[in-house]
Write an enzyme that holds these catalytic residues in place. Structure first.
Site, PDB file in Angstrom:
ATOM      1  N   CYS A 135      16.455  19.092  24.301  1.00 37.11           N
ATOM      2  CA  CYS A 135      15.650  20.243  24.726  1.00 37.11           C
ATOM      3  C   CYS A 135      14.206  19.838  24.975  1.00 37.11           C
ATOM      4  O   CYS A 135      13.409  19.735  24.034  1.00 37.11           O
ATOM      5  CB  CYS A 135      15.729  21.337  23.666  1.00 37.11           C
ATOM      6  SG  CYS A 135      14.720  22.764  24.080  1.00 37.11           S
ATOM      7  N   CYS A 138      11.648  22.443  23.904  1.00 37.86           N
ATOM      8  CA  CYS A 138      11.382  22.500  22.462  1.00 37.86           C
ATOM      9  C   CYS A 138      10.540  21.302  22.013  1.00 37.86           C
ATOM     10  O   CYS A 138       9.633  21.447  21.200  1.00 37.86           O
ATOM     11  CB  CYS A 138      12.673  22.467  21.652  1.00 37.86           C
ATOM     12  SG  CYS A 138      13.999  23.460  22.316  1.00 37.86           S
ATOM     13  N   ASP A 139      10.863  20.108  22.498  1.00 40.09           N
ATOM     14  CA  ASP A 139      10.299  18.884  21.913  1.00 40.09           C
ATOM     15  C   ASP A 139       9.338  18.127  22.817  1.00 40.09           C
ATOM     16  O   ASP A 139       8.707  17.161  22.373  1.00 40.09           O
ATOM     17  CB  ASP A 139      11.459  17.925  21.536  1.00 40.09           C
ATOM     18  CG  ASP A 139      12.419  18.569  20.546  1.00 40.09           C
ATOM     19  OD1 ASP A 139      11.948  19.394  19.734  1.00 40.09           O
ATOM     20  OD2 ASP A 139      13.621  18.259  20.588  1.00 40.09           O
TER      21      ASP A 139
END
Ligand code: NAP
Length: 310
Positions: A135, A138-139
């Site tokens: 992701c 997300c990261d």
């Protein structure tokens, strides 16, 4: 006290589940929506949704999903956190095992969606969270001013590659063929972005790391057969998704890839059980089609409860 039997249990809180919940709660059916983790599904990991009608200029995935939830709350949709395991048809009602407890319902709508597929290469599993991620949204921000790669050639890989250019000094897009599957508009954006280099006809064979995390990947060019090592701080894997229907494998008809088989009205092989969204076998997986499925499944559940359809 009489035991509760729901009219509808919806399993999964993404766009399909929330749409089904909106329709069934608005129709005053006693509905429970079960979500295992975070409401909103895969859209929660999307930075900008540009192709959901009604939002010119685009809308952030989490913001869109918050609006879906607020809309459901207007009609009193009951939502609980829990993971459904078994599903048994008892004739008049069905029972689901949720965190070890039995819950009864007259119909079920499965909207469990899909999760990112794994490459299955050496080093992948042990380096998740230490350089390997599924992701970018997300990261991605953890990878400032370093070189990263995204694996895959679809819309997700293309969108995530573009997103990663906000942080990384360079983004390699590693694709196994010589042509992207992503839509033309994304292909054009990839081609014109100076931070992105596409490595065509290339697969990752191994993720290499040390105590600090990912350090490089071993690549193979499928045309020349040559192997090479590419130093990287991050590898984002975006090679498609796997449906979350394993818990139904012995209960409903699934296709060879694990998608739930339905008819055009979202009916599964078990009467009174419907499937909607990405977990269902279908041609196009988009928020718009998940929403359409959710509405169809809800209306079909209502007809089933009224005895109009089997
Ligand atoms: P996808 O379209 O299935 O693309 C997966 C990509 O990964 C393909 O390029 C595929 O290569 C590659 N791949 C698959 N297995 C691989 C492996 N083992 N090793 C290396 N590469 C592998 O998946 P997606 O991009 O996640 O998209 C899923 C669905 O969501 C699609 O319908 C997509 O249109 C939709 N989506 C839409 C948007 C949007 O509209 N904005 C955004 C994201 C996703 P090949 O091309 O060679 O098969």
């Amino acid at each position: 006290m009489s035991e509760t039997i729901y009219d509808v249990i919806i399993i999964g809180g993404g766009p399909a589940g929330l749409t089904a919940g909106l329709y069934t709660s608005r129709a005053k059916l006693k509905t429970l929506l079960l979500e295992r983790m975070i409401m909103g599904g895969q859209v929660m990991t999307t930075t900008k949704v540009e192709n959901y009608p009604g939002f010119p200029g685009g809308i952030d995935g989490p913001e869109l999903m918050m609006k879906f939830q607020e809309h459901c709350q207007e009609f009193g949709l009951e939502v609980v956190t829990g993971e459904a395991e078994g599903l048994v048809d008892n004739g008049d009602y069905k029972s689901l095992t949720v965190d070890g407890k039995e819950i009864k319902t007259r119909s079920v709508i499965i909207t469990t969606g899909a999760e990112p597929s794994k490459l299955g290469i050496d080093g992948e599993a042990s380096l998740v969270g230490r350089g390997v991620s599924y992701c970018a949204t997300c990261d991605g921000a953890f990878f400032r001013d370093v070189e990263v790669a995204i694996i895959g050639g679809g819309d997700t890989a293309a969108e995530e590659a573009l997103f990663l250019t906000r942080f990384a000094s360079k983004v390699y897009l590693i694709h196994r063929r010589d042509e992207l599957r992503a839509t033309k508009i994304l292909q054009d954006r990839i081609a014109s972005n100076e931070k992105i280099e596409v490595l065509w006809d290339t697969v990752v064979e191994k993720a290499n790391g040390d105590n600090s995390g990912l350090t490089s990947v071993t690549l193979k060019n499928l045309k020349s057969g040559e192997s090479s090592e590419l130093p990287l701080a991050g590898m984002f894997i975006a090679i498609g998704v796997t449906p979350k229907a394993h818990f139904l494998a012995e209960i409903l008809e699934l296709d060879a890839d694990g998608y739930i088989l339905t008819d055009a009205e979202c009916r599964t092989s078990m009467p009174g059980v419907f499937a909607a969204g990405d977990v269902r076998k279908k041609i196009l997986k988009q928020i718009a089609t998940a929403v359409g499925d959710g509405a169809v499944a809800a209306i079909m559940a209502e007809k089933y409860l009224d005895g109009f359809v089997e």
